[in-house]
Scaffold this motif. Structure first.
Motif, PDB file in Angstrom:
ATOM      1  N   ALA B  15     -55.405  82.130  84.419  1.00  0.00           N
ATOM      2  CA  ALA B  15     -56.120  83.367  84.126  1.00  0.00           C
ATOM      3  C   ALA B  15     -55.201  84.552  84.356  1.00  0.00           C
ATOM      4  N   GLU B  16     -55.408  85.576  83.556  1.00  0.00           N
ATOM      5  CA  GLU B  16     -54.561  86.759  83.643  1.00  0.00           C
ATOM      6  C   GLU B  16     -55.456  87.981  83.544  1.00  0.00           C
ATOM      7  N   VAL B  17     -55.185  88.985  84.357  1.00  0.00           N
ATOM      8  CA  VAL B  17     -55.955  90.219  84.255  1.00  0.00           C
ATOM      9  C   VAL B  17     -54.997  91.404  84.277  1.00  0.00           C
ATOM     10  N   GLN B  18     -55.298  92.330  83.411  1.00  0.00           N
ATOM     11  CA  GLN B  18     -54.411  93.458  83.170  1.00  0.00           C
ATOM     12  C   GLN B  18     -55.249  94.727  83.279  1.00  0.00           C
ATOM     13  N   ARG B 148     -51.140  82.429  88.801  1.00  0.00           N
ATOM     14  CA  ARG B 148     -49.945  81.800  89.382  1.00  0.00           C
ATOM     15  C   ARG B 148     -49.276  82.702  90.420  1.00  0.00           C
ATOM     16  N   GLY B 149     -50.024  83.712  90.837  1.00  0.00           N
ATOM     17  CA  GLY B 149     -49.518  84.541  91.935  1.00  0.00           C
ATOM     18  C   GLY B 149     -48.772  85.787  91.490  1.00  0.00           C
ATOM     19  N   LEU B 150     -48.728  86.014  90.209  1.00  0.00           N
ATOM     20  CA  LEU B 150     -48.092  87.228  89.727  1.00  0.00           C
ATOM     21  C   LEU B 150     -48.908  88.429  90.194  1.00  0.00           C
ATOM     22  N   PRO B 273     -40.359 103.857  76.258  1.00  0.00           N
ATOM     23  CA  PRO B 273     -40.888 102.481  76.257  1.00  0.00           C
ATOM     24  C   PRO B 273     -40.311 101.609  77.378  1.00  0.00           C
ATOM     25  N   ALA B 274     -39.529 102.183  78.298  1.00  0.00           N
ATOM     26  CA  ALA B 274     -38.890 101.381  79.351  1.00  0.00           C
ATOM     27  C   ALA B 274     -39.938 100.652  80.181  1.00  0.00           C
ATOM     28  N   ARG B 275     -39.617  99.410  80.574  1.00  0.00           N
ATOM     29  CA  ARG B 275     -40.521  98.626  81.412  1.00  0.00           C
ATOM     30  C   ARG B 275     -39.763  97.497  82.087  1.00  0.00           C
ATOM     31  N   PRO B 276     -40.116  97.161  83.339  1.00  0.00           N
ATOM     32  CA  PRO B 276     -39.413  96.069  84.016  1.00  0.00           C
ATOM     33  C   PRO B 276     -39.871  94.703  83.520  1.00  0.00           C
ATOM     34  N   TRP B 277     -41.093  94.626  83.008  1.00  0.00           N
ATOM     35  CA  TRP B 277     -41.639  93.357  82.492  1.00  0.00           C
ATOM     36  C   TRP B 277     -42.569  93.693  81.351  1.00  0.00           C
ATOM     37  N   ASP B 278     -42.849  92.689  80.511  1.00  0.00           N
ATOM     38  CA  ASP B 278     -43.718  92.948  79.374  1.00  0.00           C
ATOM     39  C   ASP B 278     -45.178  92.699  79.765  1.00  0.00           C
ATOM     40  N   GLU B 279     -46.086  92.756  78.818  1.00  0.00           N
ATOM     41  CA  GLU B 279     -47.519  92.672  79.144  1.00  0.00           C
ATOM     42  C   GLU B 279     -47.966  91.316  79.659  1.00  0.00           C
ATOM     43  N   GLU B 280     -47.087  90.310  79.574  1.00  0.00           N
ATOM     44  CA  GLU B 280     -47.433  88.992  80.106  1.00  0.00           C
ATOM     45  C   GLU B 280     -46.700  88.703  81.408  1.00  0.00           C
ATOM     46  N   GLY B 281     -45.831  89.659  81.832  1.00  0.00           N
ATOM     47  CA  GLY B 281     -45.086  89.459  83.074  1.00  0.00           C
ATOM     48  C   GLY B 281     -43.747  88.768  82.871  1.00  0.00           C
TER      49      GLY B 281
END
Lengths: 452, 434
Positions: B15-18, B148-150, B273-281
């Motif tokens: 499961a993922e929540v954003q 998964r702990g993200l 648009p800089a980001r350390p990770w994308d929308e899925e991590g």
């Protein structure tokens, strides 16, 4: 809720204030090729406050309904910051009404399993056609319930359900790919999506047929547009010029769009109106709480009216038309079209073809843009006209030209008015707004046609 | 968000929540005057559940609806798209600054003063042009958690201003404009002002367009608005796995002119648009797409990567409440050797194109580009002679980028997410209305 809203609106020092509280629920479902690509259900609740002080507007949108009064107060203080000349909005009636949604067949009562199964049948219908390379189906329904209240005492609750459905297919022959698609929509009627197997299969067949169609040599042609393309032309090319927010503060545009100016022949009549019931752009009150109307834009070739918000109507001293619309609570209402159409004439469709020795019959709509005076539209389908008859299918064509010249060049209007409900209009970052366009077949005596 | 994961855990291990929270203030100008001040605040949460190899999605903006949003996603999952990937576990992420604290000092009053000053400069040069535009500033907080702990979040700041001018003379209308976007406030409008004035200067007289097959020089904005969209669509992993991309199966092939190099880089500090990770991590990284004309990579998210037998390139975006898809972040077309003035000087008879309308219509995946010139000029004997109207251009992307006339030395930032030089395309078909 009503008490909280009315309480939040009381006692602010502003020329005008309003609150909209909205509840939106949507389902979307799409297939790409034979697979379900996306399915989702969203729900949102939110609102916005708008205030007018000395001609300046303040606007606050929010997703938390706590502290409504402070939100109105923030809108008022922002409006005060703008400052300027005092403006009295065009007078609006005091309305207290709950308007039930128009729901011939409520899509929300149809189980999801049934929707998915139907789209699978349509996917099979698309793939039953040989030479198909890729296909897509997109379905969406959206319920929007709006509570509108203003400081003048109006309190209106309106709900509507918008339904849209878009099948498309691409066919391939070696390196050559051709696409075809249609766009359908309705106001609260899931019936729109049902029983369309033949039409959906036809989409794939047309894509395949295009592979063997010849290209048109670009140039100027006599063009006959079908009701879909002509309706899009009425909306895109002319309708946007009728939106008064483009006109009301620009003297040059006012000279250009002066009422009484001739734009076309006596057979040309263009109308917009949300008061025409049952269409995708229909409603009873707009997002400023003004009653919907039916507005003549061009009558017998002459410009006679335009579309207004309360602000533009006041500034231009013309009657308000109830055309202020917002796509949702994140946005303030702006002047928009509703159901825009060219009225039918007296000629039969056969008659307007009969006189064309060599021309292009452009059907359906694939995409289009205007920059007010210039337009470019892709027709989804085009045929050569030879000696008054529809002849061979052509590769899709792009029609392009100057709006004013093209309106003057409309030399025949047939009697077969039909509405296209698949449109979504974009303006000021607010898209897609449900609208409909309509027209009978029309003939343009000369139009620049590019092969694509 | 933890409660959402707890509810979801009863039904699935994936499961993922954003969540996205934002607040923006915007000042808007119309017909040379301040018209409105707006504040937009919002919060939205999206849930994605993987149940028996299928995905269920839902979104809400009601924080109290934590159980409801999970229930809706579970209802949808049995019908959802089939997928074959696992959500990512915590891993190393690059350090990518996305927040400029100077944004906190931006007030509506400052934005109004800034825009008024730009307006005064433009009006001083062109009294008969009416301008509209605005300035916006705000912050966004993005959070992502999964089963998964993200547990990730970053804050980003956004600042932008835009101006457009309209001149109507009889039935002739001219539209000009430009925009600029950054993470921190910018109180210098030199570039935008120069760009708008240049457009107005060049448009002073109308000349007939050339006809037939001629060279077309696209400005940075023109290049970005016409050729780049269809090119990116072909490099998108979604299009590739669907078999619809003309570049599918052509990795490491010389598909374009050797002067073309295209790179997507979400790790450049403080780019919008800089980001350390994308929308899925998935961690962000620089990604060469085309190197010296050779196709090197396609953009993938987890789903499309699994289908292609590739790895996610950290390009997932756009997925609150719907399936994310791959998309580019900060895209750079590397500049070439030729100064812009020389590019113009080398054209005997052709067009300089700033903006087309209708370029996104038609068979764009096949590379077909056709549109009406909204803002463009004729080049004759090496100089710009005036604006052209009623002109339609048509070319094929794969044809014109196979043999590029020249790529300019000066790359310009367009819209805050593209860095693009001008490009000279040979052999473009031009038709005009007589």
């Amino acid at each position: 809720m009503r008490d909280r809203i009315e309480e939040a609106l009381r006692g602010h020092n502003a020329d005008y204030i309003e609150l909209r509280i909205e509840e939106i629920e949507g389902t979307h479902l799409s297939f790409r090729n034979t697979e379900l690509e996306d399915i989702g259900r969203s729900r949102s609740l939110g609102g916005c406050a708008r205030a007018l002080v000395k001609g300046g507007w303040g606007f606050v949108s929010f997703t938390s309904l706590e502290g409504l009064r402070e939100k109105v107060a923030l809108a008022v203080s922002q409006a005060r910051m703008v400052g300027g000349k005092r403006l009295k909005l065009a007078a609006g009636p005091l309305i207290d009404e709950e308007v039930p949604p128009t729901l011939p067949k409520d899509p929300r009562t149809v189980p999801l399993a049934e929707k998915v199964a139907l789209l699978r049948e349509y996917t099979d219908a698309l793939w039953s056609v040989p030479h198909i390379q890729s296909t897509g189906l997109a379905y969406g329904d959206r319920y929007r319930r709006v509570i509108f209240a203003n400081g003048e005492g109006s309190y209106i609750v309106q709900a509507r359900v918008d339904v849209n459905f878009r099948p498309w297919a691409a066919a391939r022959d070696g390196g050559d790919v051709q696409q075809y698609g249609v766009s359908l929509g309705s106001l609260g009627d899931y019936g729109l999506v049902e029983g369309k197997h033949k039409e959906v299969r036809g989409v794939a067949e047309k894509a395949v047929e295009l592979l063997s169609a010849p290209r048109l040599h670009g140039g100027e042609y006599v063009v006959i547009c079908d009701p879909i393309l002509a309706g899009v032309f009425a909306h895109e090319a002319f309708g946007h010029l009728s939106e008064s927010d483009f006109v009301y503060e620009n003297e040059r545009v006012q000279e250009l769009m002066v009422l009484g100016r001739r734009f076309g022949g006596p057979h040309l009549n263009i109308v917009d109106g949300a008061a025409i019931p049952g269409l995708r752009g229909s409603y009873k009150y707009d997002d400023e709480g003004m009653p919907a109307t039916r507005t003549d834009l061009i009558r017998e070739g002459v410009l006679v009216g335009r579309l207004h918000s309360r602000e533009t109507a006041a500034k231009m001293q013309e009657p308000p038309t109830g055309n202020a619309r917002a796509i949702d609570f994140h946005f303030h209402p702006i002047v928009r079209m509703t159901n825009t159409f060219i009225e039918p004439g007296t000629a039969s469709v056969e008659d307007i073809f009969a006189e064309v020795k060599d021309g292009v019959y452009a059907k359906n709509w694939y995409g289009g843009m205007t920059s007010m005076e210039m337009f470019t539209f892709s027709a989804g389908e085009a045929y050569r006209i030879r000696n008054g008859r529809v002849a061979e299918l052509l590769r899709p064509v792009v029609l392009s030209g100057n709006v004013f010249t093209t309106l003057e060049n409309v030399d025949a209007v047939a009697n077969d008015l039909d509405f296209n409900q698949g449109g979504g209009c974009g303006k000021g970052g607010q898209a897609p707004l449900p609208v409909s366009n309509g027209s009978p077949h029309i003939r343009i005596r000369s139009c620049l046609v590019g092969g694509a | 968000m933890d409660r959402v994961l707890a509810f979801a855990a009863k039904a699935t291990r994936e499961a993922e929540v954003q969540a996205v929270e934002s607040r923006f203030t915007t000042v808007g100008f119309e017909t040379d005057r301040l018209k409105e001040v707006q504040t937009r605040e919002g919060w939205t949460m999206g849930v994605r559940l993987l149940v028996d190899g299928r995905v269920g999605l839902s979104s809400t903006n009601d924080p109290a609806e934590e159980e409801g949003v999970v229930r809706r996603a579970l209802e949808l999952a049995p019908f959802g798209p089939e997928v074959n990937f696992e959500l990512p576990s915590p891993q190393e992420y690059p350090e990518v600054p996305t927040y400029d604290p100077a944004i906190e000092g931006v007030t509506a009053k400052k934005m109004v003063e800034f825009f008024r000053s730009l307006l005064a400069d433009l009006k001083a040069a062109y009294r008969d042009v009416l301008f509209e535009g605005g300035v916006t500033a705000g912050t966004t907080l993005l959070s992502l958690k999964n089963s998964r702990g993200l547990d990730l979040s970053y804050r980003k700041s956004t600042y932008a201003f835009w101006v457009s001018g309209t001149r109507v003379q009889g039935m002739d209308m001219l539209f000009v404009g430009d925009r600029q976007r950054s993470t921190g406030p910018v109180w210098d409008y030199t570039r935008v002002k120069a760009s708008v004035l240049r457009q107005l200067d060049l448009a002073k007289n109308l000349v007939p367009a050339p006809a037939g097959r001629v060279p077309v020089l696209f400005t940075s904005r023109g290049f970005a608005g016409t050729l780049l969209g269809p090119l990116l669509a072909a490099l998108n992993g979604r299009t590739v796995v669907q078999g619809a991309s003309p570049l599918a199966g052509r990795l490491d092939e010389q598909a374009f002119d050797a002067s073309l190099t295209l790179l997507d880089d979400p790790t450049i500090p403080l780019k919008p648009p800089a980001r350390p990770w994308d929308e899925e991590g998935t961690p962000s990284r620089p990604l060469p797409l085309v190197e010296k004309g050779v196709v090197r990579n396609f953009l993938y998210d987890l789903h499309t990567a699994a289908r292609a037998g590739a790895r996610s390139t950290g390009s997932a975006s756009g997925g609150i409440g719907s399936m994310p898809g791959p998309s580019a972040s900060y895209l750079q077309v590397l500049p070439g050797q030729v100064p812009f003035d020389t590019m113009v000087a080398n054209v005997q008879d052709g067009l300089l194109v700033e903006e087309l309308i209708g370029a996104g219509q038609g068979n764009t995946l096949g590379g077909e580009i056709a549109g009406n010139v909204l803002l463009g000029y004729r080049i004759q004997n090496g100089s710009v002679t005036g604006r052209v109207k009623d002109t339609v251009i048509h070319c094929n992307l794969y044809h014109v980028l196979r043999d590029i006339g020249a790529i300019g030395q000066e790359a310009e930032e367009v819209g805050g997410f593209l860095s693009v030089p001008p490009i000279l395309c040979l052999d473009v078909s031009v038709a005009r209305k007589e």
